[in-house]
Design a protein around this motif. Structure first.
Motif, PDB file in Angstrom:
ATOM      1  N   PHE A  59      36.209  12.071  10.767  1.00  0.00           N
ATOM      2  CA  PHE A  59      36.626  13.236   9.968  1.00  0.00           C
ATOM      3  C   PHE A  59      37.384  14.234  10.852  1.00  0.00           C
ATOM      4  N   THR A  60      36.831  14.512  12.033  1.00  0.00           N
ATOM      5  CA  THR A  60      37.444  15.483  12.940  1.00  0.00           C
ATOM      6  C   THR A  60      38.818  15.004  13.403  1.00  0.00           C
ATOM      7  N   ALA A  61      38.913  13.749  13.799  1.00  0.00           N
ATOM      8  CA  ALA A  61      40.192  13.194  14.259  1.00  0.00           C
ATOM      9  C   ALA A  61      41.232  13.207  13.134  1.00  0.00           C
ATOM     10  N   ASP A  62      40.816  12.791  11.948  1.00  0.00           N
ATOM     11  CA  ASP A  62      41.741  12.757  10.810  1.00  0.00           C
ATOM     12  C   ASP A  62      42.177  14.166  10.400  1.00  0.00           C
ATOM     13  N   LEU A  63      41.267  15.129  10.535  1.00  0.00           N
ATOM     14  CA  LEU A  63      41.602  16.513  10.203  1.00  0.00           C
ATOM     15  C   LEU A  63      42.707  17.011  11.139  1.00  0.00           C
ATOM     16  N   LYS A  64      42.559  16.754  12.425  1.00  0.00           N
ATOM     17  CA  LYS A  64      43.577  17.174  13.406  1.00  0.00           C
ATOM     18  C   LYS A  64      44.916  16.519  13.099  1.00  0.00           C
ATOM     19  N   THR A  65      44.889  15.218  12.820  1.00  0.00           N
ATOM     20  CA  THR A  65      46.116  14.478  12.517  1.00  0.00           C
ATOM     21  C   THR A  65      46.790  15.039  11.262  1.00  0.00           C
ATOM     22  N   ALA A  66      45.996  15.278  10.222  1.00  0.00           N
ATOM     23  CA  ALA A  66      46.546  15.801   8.962  1.00  0.00           C
ATOM     24  C   ALA A  66      47.107  17.210   9.149  1.00  0.00           C
ATOM     25  N   MET A  67      46.436  18.014   9.985  1.00  0.00           N
ATOM     26  CA  MET A  67      46.932  19.382  10.239  1.00  0.00           C
ATOM     27  C   MET A  67      48.287  19.326  10.952  1.00  0.00           C
ATOM     28  N   LYS A  68      48.389  18.473  11.957  1.00  0.00           N
ATOM     29  CA  LYS A  68      49.644  18.330  12.706  1.00  0.00           C
ATOM     30  C   LYS A  68      50.766  17.817  11.812  1.00  0.00           C
ATOM     31  N   ALA A  69      50.406  16.944  10.860  1.00  0.00           N
ATOM     32  CA  ALA A  69      51.402  16.360   9.955  1.00  0.00           C
ATOM     33  C   ALA A  69      51.710  17.279   8.769  1.00  0.00           C
ATOM     34  N   GLY A  70      50.986  18.371   8.646  1.00  0.00           N
ATOM     35  CA  GLY A  70      51.214  19.309   7.545  1.00  0.00           C
ATOM     36  C   GLY A  70      50.779  18.784   6.193  1.00  0.00           C
ATOM     37  N   GLU A  71      49.779  17.896   6.181  1.00  0.00           N
ATOM     38  CA  GLU A  71      49.278  17.332   4.924  1.00  0.00           C
ATOM     39  C   GLU A  71      48.181  18.250   4.364  1.00  0.00           C
ATOM     40  N   LYS A  72      48.619  19.262   3.624  1.00  0.00           N
ATOM     41  CA  LYS A  72      47.682  20.279   3.126  1.00  0.00           C
ATOM     42  C   LYS A  72      46.554  19.710   2.266  1.00  0.00           C
ATOM     43  N   GLY A  73      46.886  18.793   1.368  1.00  0.00           N
ATOM     44  CA  GLY A  73      45.878  18.211   0.482  1.00  0.00           C
ATOM     45  C   GLY A  73      44.809  17.465   1.247  1.00  0.00           C
ATOM     46  N   LYS A  74      45.239  16.681   2.215  1.00  0.00           N
ATOM     47  CA  LYS A  74      44.291  15.896   3.019  1.00  0.00           C
ATOM     48  C   LYS A  74      43.428  16.831   3.863  1.00  0.00           C
ATOM     49  N   VAL A  75      44.043  17.866   4.440  1.00  0.00           N
ATOM     50  CA  VAL A  75      43.303  18.841   5.253  1.00  0.00           C
ATOM     51  C   VAL A  75      42.202  19.485   4.417  1.00  0.00           C
ATOM     52  N   SER A  76      42.549  19.932   3.219  1.00  0.00           N
ATOM     53  CA  SER A  76      41.546  20.622   2.393  1.00  0.00           C
ATOM     54  C   SER A  76      40.435  19.669   1.958  1.00  0.00           C
ATOM     55  N   THR A  77      40.781  18.413   1.673  1.00  0.00           N
ATOM     56  CA  THR A  77      39.758  17.445   1.261  1.00  0.00           C
ATOM     57  C   THR A  77      38.816  17.127   2.410  1.00  0.00           C
ATOM     58  N   ILE A  78      39.349  16.918   3.610  1.00  0.00           N
ATOM     59  CA  ILE A  78      38.489  16.625   4.764  1.00  0.00           C
ATOM     60  C   ILE A  78      37.602  17.834   5.061  1.00  0.00           C
ATOM     61  N   ARG A  79      38.147  19.028   4.902  1.00  0.00           N
ATOM     62  CA  ARG A  79      37.318  20.233   5.108  1.00  0.00           C
ATOM     63  C   ARG A  79      36.190  20.298   4.078  1.00  0.00           C
ATOM     64  N   LEU A  80      36.480  19.888   2.837  1.00  0.00           N
ATOM     65  CA  LEU A  80      35.430  19.830   1.807  1.00  0.00           C
ATOM     66  C   LEU A  80      34.332  18.851   2.207  1.00  0.00           C
ATOM     67  N   ILE A  81      34.734  17.687   2.729  1.00  0.00           N
ATOM     68  CA  ILE A  81      33.767  16.682   3.175  1.00  0.00           C
ATOM     69  C   ILE A  81      32.904  17.272   4.293  1.00  0.00           C
ATOM     70  N   SER A 114      32.308  20.367   5.015  1.00  0.00           N
ATOM     71  CA  SER A 114      31.465  21.438   4.491  1.00  0.00           C
ATOM     72  C   SER A 114      30.237  20.871   3.784  1.00  0.00           C
ATOM     73  N   SER A 115      30.441  19.856   2.956  1.00  0.00           N
ATOM     74  CA  SER A 115      29.319  19.215   2.257  1.00  0.00           C
ATOM     75  C   SER A 115      28.365  18.572   3.253  1.00  0.00           C
ATOM     76  N   LEU A 116      28.926  17.991   4.291  1.00  0.00           N
ATOM     77  CA  LEU A 116      28.132  17.348   5.334  1.00  0.00           C
ATOM     78  C   LEU A 116      27.289  18.389   6.073  1.00  0.00           C
ATOM     79  N   LYS A 117      27.898  19.519   6.375  1.00  0.00           N
ATOM     80  CA  LYS A 117      27.177  20.592   7.060  1.00  0.00           C
ATOM     81  C   LYS A 117      26.021  21.098   6.191  1.00  0.00           C
ATOM     82  N   ASP A 118      26.279  21.254   4.884  1.00  0.00           N
ATOM     83  CA  ASP A 118      25.215  21.679   3.959  1.00  0.00           C
ATOM     84  C   ASP A 118      24.056  20.689   3.978  1.00  0.00           C
ATOM     85  N   LYS A 119      24.370  19.382   3.945  1.00  0.00           N
ATOM     86  CA  LYS A 119      23.332  18.343   3.971  1.00  0.00           C
ATOM     87  C   LYS A 119      22.560  18.374   5.288  1.00  0.00           C
TER      88      LYS A 119
END
Length: 153
Positions: free
Chosen positions: A8-30, A32-37
């Motif tokens: 998740f962390t690696a993909d988040l960095k890659t998506a941020m660098k690539a400017g993939e806003k949708g993917k960034v927000s979805t990985i952040r949602l994942i 966040s849910s993981l942190k809650d659990k």
């Protein structure tokens, strides 16, 4: 193989660098849910949630989005449904390959044999065995009726 958390962390960095806003927000949602659990698990005296629990969390997130897609489609809101579909695509990428119907049936029959299940009263043992062995690879909402049918229920 790296853990899902590291992925998740690696993909988040890659998506941020690539400017993939949708993917960034979805990985952040994942995340966040993981942190809650994890917080919930620590409150119960456990550490971080296990990998099979992460897969269950991802499946739950997909199911929630599929329900939203059905509602948006029914109410003529394709743009909202498309947003949910994009999230489902990102989340699904982290799940193992889903088993087809024949594989699921074979896995159920194997679990019944291994657990020595003799009837519907043993259904819990069979489902537990399947969850342990095939977490994230099958839809347990659809598996339960199949197990019940094979156990003569």
């Amino acid at each position: 193989m790296s853990s899902l958390r590291e992925q998740f962390t690696a993909d988040l960095k890659t998506a941020m660098k690539a400017g993939e806003k949708g993917k960034v927000s979805t990985i952040r949602l994942i995340q966040s849910s993981l942190k809650d659990k994890d917080i919930e698990a620590r409150g119960a005296g456990k550490g971080e949630i296990a990998p099979d629990e992460i897969l269950a969390l991802l499946q739950k997130m997909i199911k929630q989005r599929q329900e939203s897609i059905a509602i948006y489609d029914a109410n003529g809101r394709p743009e909202l449904a498309d947003g949910e579909r994009a999230e489902v695509a990102v989340i699904s990428a982290y799940l193992p390959q889903q088993m087809d119907e024949a594989q699921v049936k074979a896995a159920i029959e194997k679990a019944i044999a291994e657990t020595g299940a003799a009837g519907v009263k043993d259904m819990g043992k069979v489902i537990g065995s399947l969850r342990a062995a095939y977490a994230g690879q099958m839809d347990f909402g659809k598996v339960s009726p199949l197990v019940k049918g094979l156990l003569g229920g």
